[in-house]
Structure formats: structure tokens, C-alpha cells
Write an enzyme that holds these catalytic residues in place. Structure first.
Site, short mmCIF file in Angstrom:
data_model
loop_
_atom_site.label_atom_id
_atom_site.label_comp_id
_atom_site.label_asym_id
_atom_site.label_seq_id
_atom_site.Cartn_x
_atom_site.Cartn_y
_atom_site.Cartn_z
N ASP A 163 0.86 -1.17 0.00
CA ASP A 163 0.00 0.00 0.00
C ASP A 163 0.91 1.23 0.00
O ASP A 163 1.96 1.23 0.64
CB ASP A 163 -0.87 -0.03 1.26
CG ASP A 163 -1.89 1.09 1.33
OD1 ASP A 163 -1.72 2.09 0.60
OD2 ASP A 163 -2.84 0.97 2.10
N SER A 164 0.52 2.27 -0.70
CA SER A 164 1.38 3.44 -0.86
C SER A 164 1.59 4.23 0.43
O SER A 164 2.46 5.10 0.51
CB SER A 164 0.80 4.39 -1.90
OG SER A 164 -0.36 5.02 -1.40
N GLY A 165 0.79 3.94 1.45
CA GLY A 165 0.85 4.73 2.68
C GLY A 165 -0.08 5.91 2.66
O GLY A 165 -0.22 6.63 3.66
N GLY A 166 -0.74 6.13 1.53
CA GLY A 166 -1.65 7.28 1.41
C GLY A 166 -2.75 7.28 2.44
O GLY A 166 -3.03 8.30 3.07
N ASP A 212 -2.21 8.19 -3.66
CA ASP A 212 -3.52 8.80 -3.92
C ASP A 212 -4.01 9.52 -2.68
O ASP A 212 -3.47 9.33 -1.58
CB ASP A 212 -4.54 7.73 -4.33
CG ASP A 212 -4.83 6.74 -3.21
OD1 ASP A 212 -3.91 6.42 -2.43
OD2 ASP A 212 -5.97 6.27 -3.09
N GLN A 227 -10.61 6.60 -7.50
CA GLN A 227 -11.24 7.38 -6.43
C GLN A 227 -12.56 7.95 -6.97
O GLN A 227 -13.08 7.47 -7.95
CB GLN A 227 -10.29 8.45 -5.90
CG GLN A 227 -9.13 7.90 -5.08
CD GLN A 227 -9.56 7.28 -3.76
OE1 GLN A 227 -10.69 7.42 -3.29
NE2 GLN A 227 -8.63 6.56 -3.11
N GLY A 249 -11.12 4.24 -1.59
CA GLY A 249 -12.11 5.19 -1.11
C GLY A 249 -13.44 4.60 -0.73
O GLY A 249 -14.41 5.33 -0.54
N ASP A 295 -8.05 -7.13 0.59
CA ASP A 295 -7.25 -7.13 1.80
C ASP A 295 -8.07 -6.49 2.90
O ASP A 295 -8.96 -5.69 2.63
CB ASP A 295 -5.95 -6.33 1.62
CG ASP A 295 -6.19 -4.83 1.75
OD1 ASP A 295 -5.88 -4.26 2.81
OD2 ASP A 295 -6.72 -4.21 0.80
N CYS A 317 -7.47 -26.57 8.19
CA CYS A 317 -6.40 -25.87 8.91
C CYS A 317 -6.09 -26.64 10.18
O CYS A 317 -7.00 -26.89 11.00
CB CYS A 317 -6.83 -24.43 9.23
SG CYS A 317 -5.72 -23.55 10.35
N HIS A 326 -6.52 -19.01 12.69
CA HIS A 326 -7.83 -19.55 12.33
C HIS A 326 -8.60 -18.62 11.41
O HIS A 326 -9.12 -19.03 10.37
CB HIS A 326 -8.68 -19.82 13.58
CG HIS A 326 -10.13 -20.01 13.21
ND1 HIS A 326 -10.60 -21.16 12.65
CD2 HIS A 326 -11.17 -19.13 13.25
CE1 HIS A 326 -11.88 -21.01 12.37
NE2 HIS A 326 -12.25 -19.79 12.73
#
Length: 379
Positions: A95-98, A149, A197, A224, A274, A314, A343
């Protein structure tokens, strides 16, 4: 020849759900896929080996803002990038950190150049520009790099969202130019995903989709959403965005969401997801299971010695009992956080993998109709 490609294998007859394969320098990703969030170079409470063998994650996330501040670029570059630093040999997306920068509303200033912000660690001031964010992500070494962004909050006025979207588009052009000139850093290709966006305004969303589609990137992201708007609005603008994004490119819906959100959005044409929810909620005693949502903190589980969930493949979920996990959580034992996180992540990965199987077999719609009431009920 590019090290990236996307191949659609099947599209549902009754809706927009699709199954595909995204090829990257660090391996293939079967879509639809959920990506565990490893903000600071680690998925909280879970080892990379557990992610690979028990969760069966195919790709994880890192975050530019957090990794830039700690451990810092000098350490990451000396290590040879995040893959070598944390010993994860599968794909990574950063992620760009925006979003993190813009969440620091009280301590940042936006301009055409970029964003000046204060570190949440020590209060030091930093400047993120589209160019510097590309350089940072190249140093981190992600396979997939996100464009820088601005993510407007909900609700926002039309004029603000329009201006913000146009700034995001100008920043995108600068990101592309920087990455094209800089080239690969660690001997493998890195690719940029632009971000749609436009807030909750249909004309702006459409315009943003058309603009980023013109860049012919390997994949495109939808940003967004899930920033405070009603869930029906998430689905509405997710569907609208998918309608105006290229069919032959993967679509990544950022930051969404619950297991039932994933199924609904897969049916709208989303390929990648995500969210911090499986790990964050797990650390706070909420378990997602094939029979519904469990608050493992409740007394009703004190004498329940059945496994957490035998419905998913699992080892952790099949081995530990609800009673034991409740004891660990109540006692604030660290192992409890690990078991709950593994889990929940395994459940999410099982869910998207099973969704893929039903898309391929052609009965996704009926399966989704059965699954959503079952997994969303409180047990």
C-alpha cells in the site's frame, strides 16, 4: 517479456464473478484472493511459515508509511528488500501509505507536491511525494506497487471529492513516470496498480475508472470505499467501478471487509481483497467460522471442548478447542492471539478458494446464497 500477466479462466453465467491467475515474479496467485495485511513487515502474531503452510496465503501486504518509518529504508535496502528481510518468498503488495498519511488529518498538509506529515512514532516531519513513494516501494521490493492517492473521507462535498480525484490522477502520472525511469531494483520486475477514487458520486467514479484504465496497467485498484459509508453503498460503487474497469485486468478492492462482503463483491467482479479484520478481530476474541461468528470470550464456550472449526482444512482450527482458546484469551496469553489469527486467516483463504472452485464449476450463485446467511449469523 513481462514477468506479470493475468489470465481469466472462468466467468460466472449469472453474475460477474470470475476465476483467474495473476502471474508475478514471485509466483502465481489464484483469484479471487484474500491478502493478509502485514503492515510493518509482519502479519501480527503469525509467522511466515504459518502463513504459508496453515493459512496457505499466496500474497501478503506491507505498508509504505510504516516500513519507511521503521525499520527504515537503509535496513530494508541492506537486507535486499522485504522478501529477504522477513523471509517471505511469495508475492508482496505494498500500500502506498496514502491512507495512513491521510488518516493523520491533524498532523499533515496536502499540496500539489505531496503530503507533509508527522510521524506517529516521534513527531518528526516527513514529505511524501508521488516520486518518493515510488522510490520507497521500490526499496521495499514489492511485486505490486500502489499509486500514491488521496482518500477523501465519507461524507465529503462533491467539489472536494472532484478536486481530490483530479489530484490523485495527476499524482498517478507522476508515479508512472518515476517508476518507468527508475526500473527494477532487485533483479525482478515491479508493477504499478493505479487507484480509482471519486467517493460516492457516480459520475466521478466513472471518470476515474476511465482515466486509470487508459494507463493500461497490469491491474487496477478501487479505493475510497469502506471509509464509513453504508454497506449497500460499498456494493453499489464497487459494481459501478467494475463495470467501467477493463475485463482482462485484475480488480483489487482495497480494505474490504467481512467474509460476506467478500462473497458479495466477488459476485460483482472483484478479484483481490485485503483487510485487517481477520487478525484484528481475532485478537479481540471474534472468530469467523463455517457455522457463523463466535465471540470466544463468552461463557458459553467455557466447557466446549470441540475444535474451533472442522469445516476448513487448517491444523490449528481442527486441533485446538473452543474452551482452550477461551482460556488463553481470558488469560491474555500470547498463544491465544496466534491461534485466533491463524484460524481467521485460514477461514478467509478457505472462503475465497472455495468461491473460486464454485465459479469454475458454475454454481457460485447458489453456493453464495446458502453461505452468506450461514457464516454471518451470530453463534
Amino acid at each position: 517479456m513481462s514477468q506479470f500477466s493475468f489470465r481469466l479462466e472462468q466467468t460466472e453465467q449469472q453474475n460477474a464473478a470470475r476465476a483467474g491467475v495473476l502471474t508475478t515474479p514471485h509466483g502465481d496467485i489464484q483469484t479471487p484472493i484474500f491478502m493478509p495485511v502485514g503492515t510493518g513487515g509482519t502479519v501480527k502474531a503469525v509467522t511466515q511459515r504459518q502463513l504459508a503452510t496453515e493459512v496457505e496465503a499466496e500474497i501478503i501486504l506491507g505498508n509504505t508509511y510504516h516500513l519507511y518509518l521503521r525499520p527504515g529504508l537503509e535496513v530494508l535496502e541492506a537486507a535486499g528488500g522485504l522478501h529477504k528481510f522477513n523471509h517471505w518468498d511469495r508475492p508482496i503488495l505494498t500500500d502506498s501509505g496514502g491512507y495512513q498519511v491521510f488518516s493523520l488529518a491533524a498532523s499533515r498538509k496536502i499540496s500539489e507536491e505531496g503530503v507533509v506529515f508527522q510521524s506517529h512514532i516521534d513527531g518528526s516531519r516527513h514529505l511524501f511525494t508521488p516520486e518518493s513513494v515510488m522510490d520507497i516501494q521500490r526499496t521495499i521490493g514489492a511485486d505490486i506497487i500502489m499509486a500514491f492517492d488521496e482518500c477523501p473521507p465519507y461524507p465529503s462535498e462533491y467539489r472536494y471529492v472532484k478536486d481530490s480525484m483530479e489530484l490523485t490522477h495527476r499524482w498517478l502520472d507522476r508515479c508512472i513516470n518515476r517508476l518507468d525511469k527508475a526500473g527494477a531494483k532487485y533483479g525482478y520486475e515491479q508493477t504499478l496498480f493505479p487507484i480509482v477514487q471519486g467517493g460516492t458520486f457516480a459520475d466521478l467514479r466513472k471518470a476515474s475508472c476511465e482515466y486509470i484504465s487508459s494507463k493500461d496497467a497490469v491491474g487496477n485498484a478501487i479505493g475510497g470505499l469502506s471509509v464509513g459509508e453504508p454497506v449497500d453503498m460499498i456494493y453499489e460503487f464497487c459494481a459501478l467501478s467494475c463495470e467501467h474497469l477493463p475485463v482482462n485486468k485484475p480488480r483489487y478492492l482495497m480494505g474490504v471487509g467481512t467474509p460476506w462482503d467478500l462473497l458479495e463483491c466477488i459476485s460483482l467482479g472483484i478479484d483481490m481483497f485485503d483487510c485487517v479484520m481477520p487478525t484484528r478481530n481475532g485478537r479481540n476474541a471474534m472468530l469467523f467460522t463455517t457455522e457463523g461468528v463466535i465471540n470466544i470470550d463468552n461463557k458459553k464456550w467455557e466447557f466446549d471442548f470441540s475444535p474451533l472449526d472442522t469445516g476448513i482444512p487448517c491444523e490449528t482450527s481442527n486441533y485446538y478447542s473452543k474452551s482452550y482458546l477461551r482460556h488463553l484469551i481470558k488469560s491474555k496469553e500470547i498463544l491465544g492471539l496466534t491461534i485466533a489469527s491463524i484460524h481467521n486467516l485460514a477461514f478467509y483463504l478457505w472462503l475465497v478458494k472455495t468461491a473460486r472452485e464454485h465459479i469454475v464449476s458454475g454454481d457460485f450463485v447458489s453456493w453464495k446464497k446458502e453461505m452468506i446467511p450461514r457464516i454471518s449469523r451470530r453463534v
